[in-house]
Scaffold this active site. Structure first.
Site, PDB file in Angstrom:
ATOM      1  N   GLY A 227     -15.948   5.528  36.429  1.00  0.00           N
ATOM      2  CA  GLY A 227     -14.767   4.567  36.468  1.00  0.00           C
ATOM      3  C   GLY A 227     -15.066   3.197  36.236  1.00  0.00           C
ATOM      4  N   SER A 228     -14.592   2.307  36.888  1.00  0.00           N
ATOM      5  CA  SER A 228     -14.549   0.865  36.169  1.00  0.00           C
ATOM      6  C   SER A 228     -15.856   0.249  36.252  1.00  0.00           C
ATOM      7  CB  SER A 228     -13.576   0.068  36.662  1.00  0.00           C
ATOM      8  OG  SER A 228     -13.857  -0.246  38.113  1.00  0.00           O
ATOM      9  N   THR A 229     -16.197  -0.572  35.437  1.00  0.00           N
ATOM     10  CA  THR A 229     -17.529  -1.422  35.495  1.00  0.00           C
ATOM     11  C   THR A 229     -17.739  -2.251  36.789  1.00  0.00           C
ATOM     12  OG1 THR A 229     -17.542  -1.410  33.110  1.00  0.00           O
ATOM     13  CG2 THR A 229     -18.889  -3.049  34.168  1.00  0.00           C
ATOM     14  N   GLY A 232     -18.258  -0.004  39.946  1.00  0.00           N
ATOM     15  CA  GLY A 232     -19.825   0.593  39.508  1.00  0.00           C
ATOM     16  C   GLY A 232     -20.624  -0.347  40.051  1.00  0.00           C
ATOM     17  N   GLU A 249     -20.985   6.431  34.983  1.00  0.00           N
ATOM     18  CA  GLU A 249     -20.446   6.530  33.888  1.00  0.00           C
ATOM     19  C   GLU A 249     -19.272   5.559  33.896  1.00  0.00           C
ATOM     20  OE1 GLU A 249     -21.353   8.444  31.594  1.00  0.00           O
ATOM     21  OE2 GLU A 249     -22.520   9.827  32.928  1.00  0.00           O
ATOM     22  N   CYS A 283     -12.592   6.545  28.535  1.00  0.00           N
ATOM     23  CA  CYS A 283     -13.818   5.585  28.487  1.00  0.00           C
ATOM     24  C   CYS A 283     -14.267   5.646  27.112  1.00  0.00           C
ATOM     25  CB  CYS A 283     -14.732   6.111  29.605  1.00  0.00           C
ATOM     26  SG  CYS A 283     -14.905   7.984  30.004  1.00  0.00           S
ATOM     27  N   GLU A 382     -12.290  -3.523  28.366  1.00  0.00           N
ATOM     28  CA  GLU A 382     -11.530  -2.295  28.111  1.00  0.00           C
ATOM     29  C   GLU A 382     -10.245  -2.316  28.605  1.00  0.00           C
ATOM     30  OE1 GLU A 382     -12.988   0.805  31.278  1.00  0.00           O
ATOM     31  OE2 GLU A 382     -13.179   2.119  29.663  1.00  0.00           O
TER      32      GLU A 382
HETATM   33  P1  NAI Z   1     -11.784   2.268  39.552  1.00  0.00           P
HETATM   34  O1  NAI Z   1     -13.098   2.255  39.109  1.00  0.00           O
HETATM   35  O2  NAI Z   1     -11.609   1.170  40.701  1.00  0.00           O
HETATM   36  O3  NAI Z   1     -11.538   3.781  40.261  1.00  0.00           O
HETATM   37  C1  NAI Z   1     -12.375   4.836  39.986  1.00  0.00           C
HETATM   38  C2  NAI Z   1     -12.573   5.712  41.305  1.00  0.00           C
HETATM   39  O4  NAI Z   1     -13.568   4.831  42.397  1.00  0.00           O
HETATM   40  C3  NAI Z   1     -11.599   5.891  42.149  1.00  0.00           C
HETATM   41  O5  NAI Z   1     -11.575   7.114  42.901  1.00  0.00           O
HETATM   42  C4  NAI Z   1     -11.319   4.838  43.322  1.00  0.00           C
HETATM   43  O6  NAI Z   1     -10.667   5.329  44.360  1.00  0.00           O
HETATM   44  C5  NAI Z   1     -12.791   4.657  43.743  1.00  0.00           C
HETATM   45  N1  NAI Z   1     -12.819   3.344  44.156  1.00  0.00           N
HETATM   46  C6  NAI Z   1     -12.779   2.130  43.866  1.00  0.00           C
HETATM   47  N2  NAI Z   1     -13.142   1.174  44.559  1.00  0.00           N
HETATM   48  C7  NAI Z   1     -14.050   1.687  45.132  1.00  0.00           C
HETATM   49  C8  NAI Z   1     -15.319   1.095  45.720  1.00  0.00           C
HETATM   50  N3  NAI Z   1     -15.518  -0.122  46.086  1.00  0.00           N
HETATM   51  N4  NAI Z   1     -16.268   2.122  46.198  1.00  0.00           N
HETATM   52  C9  NAI Z   1     -16.311   3.381  45.893  1.00  0.00           C
HETATM   53  N5  NAI Z   1     -15.387   3.860  45.212  1.00  0.00           N
HETATM   54  C10 NAI Z   1     -14.420   2.987  44.762  1.00  0.00           C
HETATM   55  O7  NAI Z   1     -10.775   2.031  38.436  1.00  0.00           O
HETATM   56  P2  NAI Z   1      -9.233   1.500  38.862  1.00  0.00           P
HETATM   57  O8  NAI Z   1      -9.198   0.286  39.651  1.00  0.00           O
HETATM   58  O9  NAI Z   1      -8.236   2.763  39.332  1.00  0.00           O
HETATM   59  O10 NAI Z   1      -8.822   1.211  37.276  1.00  0.00           O
HETATM   60  C11 NAI Z   1      -8.939  -0.132  36.763  1.00  0.00           C
HETATM   61  C12 NAI Z   1      -9.582   0.042  35.371  1.00  0.00           C
HETATM   62  O11 NAI Z   1     -10.884   0.587  35.371  1.00  0.00           O
HETATM   63  C13 NAI Z   1      -8.846   0.547  34.368  1.00  0.00           C
HETATM   64  O12 NAI Z   1      -7.738  -0.030  33.819  1.00  0.00           O
HETATM   65  C14 NAI Z   1     -10.209   0.916  33.418  1.00  0.00           C
HETATM   66  O13 NAI Z   1     -10.172   0.012  32.427  1.00  0.00           O
HETATM   67  C15 NAI Z   1     -11.246   1.077  34.120  1.00  0.00           C
HETATM   68  N6  NAI Z   1     -11.459   2.617  34.592  1.00  0.00           N
HETATM   69  C16 NAI Z   1     -12.152   3.043  33.565  1.00  0.00           C
HETATM   70  C17 NAI Z   1     -12.687   4.407  33.706  1.00  0.00           C
HETATM   71  C18 NAI Z   1     -13.842   5.055  33.007  1.00  0.00           C
HETATM   72  O14 NAI Z   1     -13.890   6.385  32.904  1.00  0.00           O
HETATM   73  N7  NAI Z   1     -14.226   4.425  32.046  1.00  0.00           N
HETATM   74  C19 NAI Z   1     -11.941   5.516  34.889  1.00  0.00           C
HETATM   75  C20 NAI Z   1     -11.167   4.501  35.503  1.00  0.00           C
HETATM   76  C21 NAI Z   1     -10.813   3.420  35.427  1.00  0.00           C
HETATM   77 MG    MG Z   2     -10.272  -0.378  41.179  1.00  0.00          MG
END
Ligand code: NAI
Ligand code: MG
Length: 481
Positions: A227-229, A232, A249, A283, A382
């Site tokens: 997911g997002s940095t 992470g 990742e 990603c 990103e």
């Molecule tokens: P996110 O990274 O917050 O979400 C990914 C996963 O993490 C989801 O299942 C979410 O519910 C979970 N999550 C969120 N906050 C968490 C926390 N504090 N502790 C544990 N799990 C948590 O991504 P988001 O906010 O949906 O998207 C925002 C931006 O992140 C996107 O615009 C993109 O730039 C980036 N992103 C990058 C990804 C990649 O594969 N490189 C995938 C998803 C998002």
């Molecule tokens: Mg988020």
């Protein structure tokens, strides 16, 4: 009435402890298509308890038996591939041709790869001299926690679940709240394929609640996250309370580099695939297009001409090339990046707006920007949408310097017919995956992951299964006990 979906704990679909549900939308129509159980920390507790029981049974199966269950899951997914593809398209918005042609086949291939890997887990023996017999075993962690994003919901689930189960772990996994439906369907399929109760548990809900509870849970031994940095970072901080190892990742800002010796029509296809596929929600998106100064203008102009002809619309239509982004919030985020880039002086060659001709749905026009300062936000952050910034370079040295001028390091593309140059750049670029004269090629047999702030640890390949094992050294004295 939208369908109601419960979470999956101990081989049963169960409501959340609070009994509440959250809406899930079809991003192409904005309609609420499902209500999904909204998990809380207590639900993670229940899932971990079930997983602890499941682990005892699963870890005592022979590797061959575990492999057979994974194989049956692969065959069941294959038999139901069209329904999974249709559901992925309905929930995530990706064109059906991509769900059918890429996401579902990749998930099947990953399950098959790790079905075969169960019987290839090897420890080592180490010669420590005649006074000791010494060997090292690879053992599963126990219960592992997995948190996945919404861009490739089923494929990301397979990348996480298959190696963890292959190594003998039990899993507590959380899908992204936008896209929980195919993982819930996969859980039912796994049960029907003979996975013992508790080996796979799916807790649905929001990151700051369910994701955090997984990350902090003392009964969970390891975390894998895509997911997002920013998230992470939160995960690493929370996991540190119990010193859990973490595989990350994260995002990327990958350079896709084209020299002046390329065949333009072929090269163009790879540039398009690299950043407009999945509406740019990858990603590995090749979102920095580095073009040799001799081809820059023609390349940009041809890519813009192609972008204007892309079929945007109903992702169920086999001809659709560009679907919506996953949610209103993502659409606003993507368009926000574009408007800030414009304010900073970028030229929008094509696109840059919501695709209004669709009337509804979160569609963003394929967008090409030029005149971008490489230090600016659009070049460094990103975007996760169908947006690419093109840059000019003079020579190989400048291309390399630009490619590495990033906090990320997930992937890069190099397009040239000069083999020596391809080798030099492949060695010089700081990224976990390099593609030469291709882009976005992935195989479950090959380790995948990032340099720099794109994460650490590797998924897929043998490394992917090693991730889910810990080493135990055993010294056995030849003396009598
Ligand atoms: P996110 O990274 O917050 O979400 C990914 C996963 O993490 C989801 O299942 C979410 O519910 C979970 N999550 C969120 N906050 C968490 C926390 N504090 N502790 C544990 N799990 C948590 O991504 P988001 O906010 O949906 O998207 C925002 C931006 O992140 C996107 O615009 C993109 O730039 C980036 N992103 C990058 C990804 C990649 O594969 N490189 C995938 C998803 C998002
Ligand atoms: Mg988020």
């Amino acid at each position: 009435m939208p369908d109601r979906h419960d979470m999956f704990i101990g081989n049963q679909f169960v409501p959340s402890s609070s009994g509440t549900y959250f809406p899930v939308r079809n991003p192409a129509t904005e309609e609420v298509i499902a209500e999904v159980a909204e998990g809380a920390a207590e639900d993670v507790d229940r899932a971990v308890a079930a997983a602890e029981r499941g682990f005892t049974e699963w870890a005592h199966k022979s590797p061959y038996e575990r492999g057979r269950v994974l194989s049956r899951m692969a065959r069941a997914l294959e038999a139901d591939a069209d329904a999974f593809a249709a559901l992925e398209t309905r929930n995530q918005g990706k064109p059906i041709r991509h769900a059918k042609g890429f996401d579902i086949p990749n998930a099947i291939e990953t399950l098959d790869y790790y079905a075969g890997a169960t019987t290839k887990l090897h420890g080592t023996t180490i010669d420590t001299g005649p006074a000791m017999h010494t060997f090292v075993r690879r053992e599963p962690y126990g219960v592992v926690g997995q948190i996945i994003p919404w861009n490739y919901p089923l494929m990301m689930a397979a990348w996480k679940i298959a190696p963890a189960l292959a190594a003998g772990n039990a899993v507590v996994i959380k899908p992204a709240p936008y896209t929980p439906l195919t993982l819930l369907k996969l859980a039912g399929l796994a049960r029907d394929a003979g996975l013992p109760a508790g080996v796979l548990n799916v807790v649905t809900g929001f990151g700051p609640v369910v994701g955090r509870a997984i990350t902090r849970h003392p009964g969970i031994a390891k975390i894998a996250f895509t997911g997002s940095t920013a998230t992470g970072r939160d995960i690493v901080l929370n996991a540190s309370e119990t010193h859990k190892p973490v595989v990350l990742e994260l995002g990327g800002k990958s350079a896709n580099i084209f020299f002046d010796d390329v065949d333009l029509p072929n090269a163009l296809k790879r540039a398009v695939l690299g950043v407009f596929h999945n509406a740019g929600q990858m990603c590995i998106a090749g979102s920095r297009l580095l073009l040799h100064e001799k081809i820059h203008d023609e390349f940009v102009q041809r890519m813009a001409a192609f972008a204007k002809t892309m079929r945007i619309g109903d992702p169920r239509d086999e001809k659709t090339q560009l679907g919506p982004v996953v949610a209103a919030r993502q659409m606003e985020r993507v368009l926000g990046f574009v408007s800030r880039a414009k304010a900073a002086g970028a030229t929008v060659v094509t696109g840059g707006r919501r695709a209004e001709n669709q009337n509804r749905g979160y569609f963003v026009e394929p967008t090409i920007l030029t005149g971008v300062d490489h230090k600016s936000e659009i070049a460094q952050e990103e975007v996760f949408g169908p947006v690419v910034a093109a840059f000019k370079f003079r020579d190989e040295d400048e291309a390399l310097a630009l490619a590495n001028d990033s906090k990320f390091g997930l992937a890069a593309g190099i397009h040239t017919n000069d083999l020596a140059r391809a080798h030099r750049l492949a060695a010089g670029i700081k990224a976990g995956t390099i593609w030469v004269n291709t882009y976005a090629y992935l195989s479950p047999a090959v380790p995948y992951g990032g340099y720099r702030q794109s994460g650490y640890g590797r998924e897929l390949g043998q490394e992917g299964i090693d991730n889910y094992t810990q080493l135990k050294a055993v010294f056995i004295s030849p003396n009598r006990g």
